[in-house]
Every structure is written in structure tokens, then in C-alpha cells.
Design a protein around this motif. Structure first.
Motif, PDB file in Angstrom:
ATOM      1  N   LEU A 122      88.938 -10.787  -6.081  1.00 25.16           N
ATOM      2  CA  LEU A 122      88.632  -9.356  -6.224  1.00 25.16           C
ATOM      3  C   LEU A 122      89.877  -8.485  -6.239  1.00 25.16           C
ATOM      4  N   ASN A 123      91.042  -9.103  -6.253  1.00 21.69           N
ATOM      5  CA  ASN A 123      92.277  -8.316  -6.281  1.00 21.69           C
ATOM      6  C   ASN A 123      92.695  -7.935  -7.695  1.00 21.69           C
ATOM      7  N   ASP A 124      92.143  -8.627  -8.685  1.00 25.32           N
ATOM      8  CA  ASP A 124      92.512  -8.332 -10.073  1.00 25.32           C
ATOM      9  C   ASP A 124      91.802  -7.070 -10.544  1.00 25.32           C
ATOM     10  N   LEU A 268      79.951  -3.108   4.714  1.00 28.61           N
ATOM     11  CA  LEU A 268      79.719  -2.061   3.703  1.00 28.61           C
ATOM     12  C   LEU A 268      80.930  -1.154   3.532  1.00 28.61           C
ATOM     13  N   ASN A 269      81.551  -0.804   4.666  1.00 28.86           N
ATOM     14  CA  ASN A 269      82.731   0.057   4.574  1.00 28.86           C
ATOM     15  C   ASN A 269      83.843  -0.638   3.809  1.00 28.86           C
ATOM     16  N   TYR A 270      83.950  -1.946   4.040  1.00 30.34           N
ATOM     17  CA  TYR A 270      84.997  -2.687   3.325  1.00 30.34           C
ATOM     18  C   TYR A 270      84.691  -2.734   1.819  1.00 30.34           C
ATOM     19  N   ILE A 271      83.396  -2.904   1.480  1.00 23.24           N
ATOM     20  CA  ILE A 271      83.010  -2.895   0.058  1.00 23.24           C
ATOM     21  C   ILE A 271      83.346  -1.550  -0.569  1.00 23.24           C
ATOM     22  N   SER A 272      83.099  -0.469   0.191  1.00 23.90           N
ATOM     23  CA  SER A 272      83.452   0.865  -0.309  1.00 23.90           C
ATOM     24  C   SER A 272      84.960   0.987  -0.506  1.00 23.90           C
ATOM     25  N   LEU A 273      85.713   0.386   0.457  1.00 23.03           N
ATOM     26  CA  LEU A 273      87.172   0.406   0.309  1.00 23.03           C
ATOM     27  C   LEU A 273      87.611  -0.386  -0.921  1.00 23.03           C
ATOM     28  N   LEU A 274      86.952  -1.536  -1.133  1.00 26.96           N
ATOM     29  CA  LEU A 274      87.272  -2.320  -2.329  1.00 26.96           C
ATOM     30  C   LEU A 274      87.005  -1.514  -3.597  1.00 26.96           C
ATOM     31  N   TYR A 275      85.855  -0.854  -3.612  1.00 29.61           N
ATOM     32  CA  TYR A 275      85.519  -0.036  -4.776  1.00 29.61           C
ATOM     33  C   TYR A 275      86.527   1.098  -4.955  1.00 29.61           C
ATOM     34  N   GLY A 276      86.863   1.762  -3.826  1.00 31.19           N
ATOM     35  CA  GLY A 276      87.840   2.851  -3.916  1.00 31.19           C
ATOM     36  C   GLY A 276      89.191   2.358  -4.397  1.00 31.19           C
TER      37      GLY A 276
END
Length: 702
Positions: A122-124, A268-276
Motif C-alpha cells: 500500500l506504499n505505492d 479505521l483511523n489508520y485507514i483514514s491516514l492511509l487514504y490521506g
């Protein structure tokens, strides 16, 4: 005392549960042993031994031991009663084992989920981010078999599916949800994680789904039916919802346990951070790309500006130094490096650079849609010649009208807009230079026309003689007058009002080709010209040039009649040459063939024109009257035979071929002619008289 690490404790827990279950299976000959959790009215398997994947439902033949709200399931075994007695003895131990299994499962799910979300996948920053995120959630969460990731479309304010797993893209791409429609819309608007583990709750949550979107969802699902369980949560960044994720379970035994929900709630917060992070990186990438494009555009614009400025300085210097159109074209070619030709409005080439024999305008150029549009709107156009070659048409404008065309043959794969802009810009200089040239030519023609009128009317004076010198008219040179009458448009596609101008330019071009000095103007309803030769020029040289000029005139594409008078010394004595030229025009009209007639090659025709017509008719009557009367009475063709016989200078074979008759027939006809006219064609005097009579007859008939 050694302090035990957290990982060691986790390992002990895992070993404890596994060892306990393994011990029970071996000790009591259990074929299968599973720990199940009751979630509402759904049962969820959290641990099985021996390991089996995707336990869908409770076995129909199973012996169950209840532990509070949970179940311990035992498959068929010979020692069921013994095992149940053992569990009764260990009933205080069962909750401990069960809680350990739950903790172990929860930790396992957390590790797998965190490992997937924090991995390199998910880093790409690419277009597959949403698909990878969705696949990570489905893989890491038990009970999730399919899913959809939706994003809010700011333009339409609809949730559209960005990625789907277990669904057909052809159908789900048509789904567009309102901000409060169905599971995704509710999670999006409420910014809450929602779980539906019963079909009743799920149906109620999906009741707001529009019929069209419901049909698309069913058609898109690979199971071709509605899901049995679902989980939905919003994608939030900076307290604003940007989308939602919906995970589905289609199997009868699938459900999302509270432990799984708690685990998901924690990430969920981490998923939001990933999205951001993904959004920011994508925006940064987009910004970088736009900056790169802007940078390249600025460099290109700077280069274009530099080239434009350089060309402007060159063209300005050329114009200031009166260098003319050819120098301007050379400067343009050195900048654009493509074959170019400058045509006037009548399509006469004025100047060219870098061209070859293949660089010619297509047939009926002025009738093409591109040329007509270019004239109408005064803007450049592209005309397709071949698959790779195009013709760039740039109208040259002067005095608010198109006065010419700058045409460039370009390769569509290598030519760029900056070069087109340079050519378009340079066309304005061509327009200015052409207007100057046209003004000079018009003044010169007007002056020549005035001098011509004064010479013909014998009203010339010293002022006129001085003006003649300004036009390089020398009183000692030899001059002949040319008269040209035209009857139709000179070139296909050119408007009628341009016919005279086209004819004059064509004559001027023809004179240049054969190196004859000439002045052309429009006077007295026709085109007139002075053709001049040095006073010391040999007659043979003058005759050779006029012969080549006559040959060139016969190639004129329109219907014209050109008469050329005799040579006179001094332009003030060209009245006779003018009258000769007019006689040549009359002869051409009588002959009804040919485009040019020179007085010097006219021969007997000029004598006939100056002779009394009645005497000419009397001469014909004396020598051919009987033959004409015989032909009219007998419907014969003896006169025609005689004319052809004379035309071929009494050559029998050529005459029979021209008349397509047998030589015996020709002999018979000649004997008849000699008998009727009482002559012998073999006698020179008879032959001369008949030849003269036939020529006069043809002259009078013309």
C-alpha cells in the motif's frame, strides 16, 4: 527473575489453546473440534481443530456443550459421553479456554490486518491503491468474502464505486448512490462503522437502495444473490467523509463478530491516514506533473518567444532595408525548415524556398473546403495530402482582404505548433511587402496606360517622355505592341472579376521566362503590352524570342486571342504596330483556331485584309465559280478534295489518307476538277491561280 516479553506471552497463549485442543482430540478420539461464538442469531466459528478453512455452518450431526452464550461443538466420536463428563468436570476451565481462543483469534486478525495495511503493497502511489486496500481488508477480516470501495464525486455529489472485489466491473460501474442511500451512504453520512449480521437488519439497511442500483448490485455480484451479512465504514480525512467501504459475506455461516468489529474499529483511523497519505501523495504527484508540464511549456514558450523575437528583428531589418519578399521567405525557411511557397490570390507563385517538383498545389485548390474557409475567416487551415503529409494554408491579408496564400508542406509527425505560429506571424510581413509591391505595380501600370493612350492619340509631351524614361522606355529601342482579348476565366476556380488580372500576370510571367522586357496594362477593353528589344539586337535573336513567347502563349489555360504587331523603332511610333496587332486579332477570329498570331508571320493574310472584298469575291468567282456551282448542283465534294490536295502540296498519298479514299478515286476527282475548270494542275500558272483562289475562298469563309 526474567521478565517475559509480550511476544512470549502471546506465544504461550497460542501454545496453551492449541495444546489443549490437540490433547482433547487425541484423548477422546474426536474427528473434529470447533469453538463457536454466538453473534446475535448468527453463530461464528472462531477456532477449529484439526484446522479446516471456511467452516460455513454448524454440522448437522454434532454434540454441543454450551459455555454461557457460546458453544463447544463435538463431531461424531465413540467417546462422546466420556468427553461430556470430562467437560462437566472442567466447566470452570471452559470459559478460560474459550476466552483464550477469542483473544488469540482477535490478535491473529489484528496482526494479519496490520501487517497488510502497513506493508509495502500500500506504499505505492498508483491507481491500484484502492483495489489493494480493499483486497487487504477482505483477506484480513474473517467473514468478508467480497467488498466495494466507494468515493464521493464532488461534481455530482454521488458515491461511485472506485474498486470492487467479487463483483463484475461492467455492472457495478453503473451504480451511483446518494449520500444517505443504503449501507455505504449511511456510513458515509453518519461517519460510523455499521454492522449487519442478520438478513432482517441487512434488508432494512438496504431498503433505501434504488431499484436500479439494486438490480445492478445483484447483477454485479458473482453469487447472483443478496448478501447475508455486511459491514460498512466511512473513509474520513480531516473530519470529512470522502467515501465508504462495504464488506459483504454471502455464505450462510458468515458474520462479523464483536471482536472483529473492535479490531476493525482500531484500524479505521489508520485507514483514514492511509487514504490521506495516498491523496496527498497523489496530489503532490499531480502537482509535480503539472509543474513539469508548466516548466516544459514555459521553456517551449521561452524558446518560441526567442525564435519569434529573432525572426521579428530579421524581418524588420529586411523590411527597413527594402530587401523584398524573397529575403523574407528565406528568413522564414531558415526558422521553420519546411518547404514553403508564397502564391498571390490568383495562385501565381511569387517566391519559394526548399521546394521540389512534387510541391505543387492540389487540383482545384481554391475550391477545397479548407481554402474557402481560410479565405472566409482569414485563418490558417490544414489540408490533408497523404497519410503523413499535410498542406498548411496561411492566408496573406492586406487591406482587409486575402491577397495571397503562404503554403507549407509539413509532416504531421515532426512539425509543431510553434513553427506554424512563426509562419503565421511572418505572413503579416508578406502582406505588408505585397501591398507595397502591388501599389508600385498598379502605379506603374497606370502610368504605362496613360503613356500608351497619349502615344496612340499623338498627344505626348515632354512630361510624358520623362515618365517614359522612368518606366525604362528608350526612344532608340525596338518595340512591338501586343493585344490580348480574353473570353472566359483564366484559371479554374478563379472568380470572373480576376480574369483580366490573371491574364496580365500570366503574360508578365511568360515574358520573364523568355527574357523579353515588357509593360502590361488594361486599356480600351483589352490587355495591351509594349515588348521592347535593344536597338542593336539581331533580328534572328528577336524572332527566336518571339517564337518561344508565342509557343508559351499557346499553353495559356484559358480562351484568349493574342495579336503581335510589327517591330517599330521608338515607342512613340507604335501606332502602326498597334493596328497590326488588331488585324492579327481579326485574323485569329476568322481562322477560329490558335491563340496567338504574329504580324511578321502573317504573309498573304495581311494583303487580303487590306484588299477590296468585292474584288476578292470576283477573283474567286472567276477561278472557282464553275466548281462551286457543280458541287452545289450535284452534291459533290470536289472543292473539298481540291482544298485538301492543295493543303498537302499535291502529295497524293497524304491527300488520300486525309480524305480516307482510294487513290483511283482521287485520280478520278482531279480529272473532274480539271475538266470542269478547263485547267491543268500540272501547269504552274493554273496551279498558282487555283491556289490563290482557294486561299481567298478560305479567307472570305472565315
Amino acid at each position: 527473575m526474567t521478565i517475559r516479553t509480550r511476544n512470549q506471552k502471546q506465544q504461550d497463549n497460542r501454545h496453551f489453546v492449541t495444546a489443549t485442543l490437540h490433547n482433547w482430540c487425541s484423548r477422546f478420539a474426536l474427528t473434529h473440534l470447533s469453538l463457536w461464538e454466538q453473534v446475535g442469531d448468527r453463530k461464528h466459528c472462531i477456532w477449529a481443530f484439526p484446522q479446516q478453512d471456511n467452516i460455513a455452518a454448524l454440522p448437522k450431526k454434532a454434540d454441543c456443550v454450551s459455555v454461557a452464550d457460546h458453544f463447544l461443538l463435538v463431531f461424531d466420536t465413540e467417546k462422546t459421553a466420556v468427553f461430556r463428563d470430562y467437560l462437566q468436570q472442567c466447566r470452570t476451565f471452559l470459559p478460560v479456554c474459550f476466552e483464550a481462543a477469542l483473544a488469540l483469534e482477535k490478535r491473529s486478525v489484528e496482526e494479519k490486518l496490520w501487517l497488510g495495511l502497513s506493508g509495502e503493497v500500500l506504499n505505492d502511489v498508483d491507481d491500484s491503491f484502492y483495489t489493494k486496500l480493499l483486497d487487504t481488508l477482505i483477506t484480513g477480516l474473517p467473514g468478508a468474502e467480497a467488498g466495494l470501495l466507494l468515493l464521493n464525486n464532488e461534481r455530482t455529489s454521488k458515491l461511485v464505486i472506485e474498486s470492487g472485489s467479487g463483483f463484475d466491473h461492467e455492472y457495478y460501474q453503473r451504480i451511483q448512490l446518494s449520500s444517505d442511500e443504503s449501507l455505504a451512504g449511511t456510513a458515509f453520512s453518519k461517519q460510523e462503522l455499521l454492522v449487519y449480521n442478520t438478513k432482517t437488519a441487512l434488508q432494512q439497511a438496504m431498503a433505501s437502495l434504488s431499484p436500479k442500483n439494486r438490480d445492478y448490485l445483484i447483477q454485479a455480484a458473482q453469487w447472483k444473490r443478496m448478501p447475508s451479512t455486511a459491514l460498512a465504514f466511512p473513509i474520513i480525512n480531516n473530519q470529512q467523509s470522502f467515501g465508504a467501504v462495504v464488506l459483504f459475506g454471502f455464505s450462510d455461516g458468515s458474520c462479523f463478530s464483536p471482536e472483529i468489529v473492535d479490531t476493525l474499529q482500531n484500524v479505521l483511523n489508520y485507514i483514514s491516514l492511509l487514504y490521506g497519505r495516498y491523496k496527498n501523495q497523489r496530489e503532490a504527484k499531480k502537482t509535480k506533473r503539472e509543474l513539469d508540464i508548466t516548466y516544459r511549456a514555459l521553456r517551449t514558450e521561452h524558446s518560441q518567444l526567442r525564435k519569434t523575437l529573432d525572426l521579428y528583428n530579421i524581418l524588420t531589418a529586411l523590411s527597413r532595408n527594402n530587401k523584398g519578399i524573397n529575403e523574407i521567405m528565406s528568413a522564414m525557411y531558415s526558422t521553420a525548415h519546411t518547404p514553403i511557397v508564397y502564391y498571390d490570390e490568383l495562385l501565381f507563385p511569387i517566391a519559394s524556398c526548399g521546394t521540389s517538383a512534387q510541391h505543387v498545389l492540389p487540383d482545384h485548390f481554391l475550391k477545397t473546403r479548407e481554402a474557402r474557409y481560410s479565405v472566409r475567416v482569414k485563418k490558417w487551415q490544414l489540408l490533408k495530402l497523404t497519410e503523413d503529409e499535410l498542406l498548411l494554408i496561411i492566408p496573406v491579408v492586406g487591406a482587409e482582404r486575402v491577397i495571397g496564400f503562404l503554403c507549407a508542406w509539413i509532416n504531421k509527425n515532426t512539425f509543431n505548433d510553434s513553427d506554424r505560429t512563426l509562419l503565421e506571424y511572418s505572413a503579416s510581413f508578406l502582406g505588408l511587402e505585397s501591398m507595397k509591391r502591388q501599389a508600385v505595380e498598379q502605379t506603374k501600370r497606370q502610368l504605362f496606360g496613360d503613356i500608351f493612350d497619349q502615344v496612340l492619340s499623338n498627344t505626348f509631351n515632354e512630361n510624358m517622355l520623362q515618365q517614359a524614361k522612368n518606366l525604362d522606355l528608350n526612344e532608340k529601342d525596338l518595340y512591338t505592341v501586343l493585344i490580348c482579348e480574353y473570353t472566359q476565366t483564366a484559371t479554374p476556380g478563379i472568380q470572373e472579376q480576376f480574369a483580366s488580372e490573371a491574364c496580365m500576370k500570366w503574360l508578365e510571367q511568360a515574358l520573364k521566362e523568355v527574357t523579353i522586357k515588357g509593360l502590361v496594362a488594361h486599356r480600351r477593353g483589352a490587355i495591351v503590352a509594349f515588348l521592347s528589344f535593344p536597338s542593336d539586337a539581331e533580328k534572328r535573336t528577336i524572332d527566336s524570342k518571339l517564337t518561344r513567347f508565342s509557343t508559351r502563349i499557346n499553353q495559356f489555360p484559358g480562351a484568349i486571342k493574342v495579336g503581335i504587331g510589327r517591330l517599330e523603332e521608338g515607342f512613340i511610333r507604335i501606332n502602326q504596330s498597334y493596328n497590326d496587332a488588331r488585324q492579327c486579332i481579326r485574323l485569329l477570329k476568322k481562322k477560329k483556331s490558335g491563340k496567338v498570331y504574329r504580324f511578321s508571320s502573317g504573309g498573304i493574310d495581311h494583303l487580303l485584309m487590306n484588299h477590296d472584298p468585292d474584288e476578292l469575291k470576283l477573283f474567286v468567282e472567276d477561278h472557282l465559280g464553275l466548281l462551286l456551282e457543280y458541287d452545289a448542283r450535284k452534291h459533290k465534294e470536289l472543292l473539298k478534295t481540291l482544298l485538301v490536295y492543295l493543303e498537302h502540296n499535291r502529295n497524293l498519298q497524304e491527300t488520300t489518307e486525309a480524305l480516307t479514299i482510294h487513290h483511283n478515286t482521287l485520280y478520278y476527282r482531279i480529272n473532274q476538277i480539271e475538266s470542269i475548270l478547263s485547267v491543268k494542275l500540272s501547269h504552274s500558272e493554273d496551279w498558282m491561280n487555283l491556289a490563290m483562289a482557294c486561299r481567298i475562298y478560305q479567307f472570305l469563309q472565315g
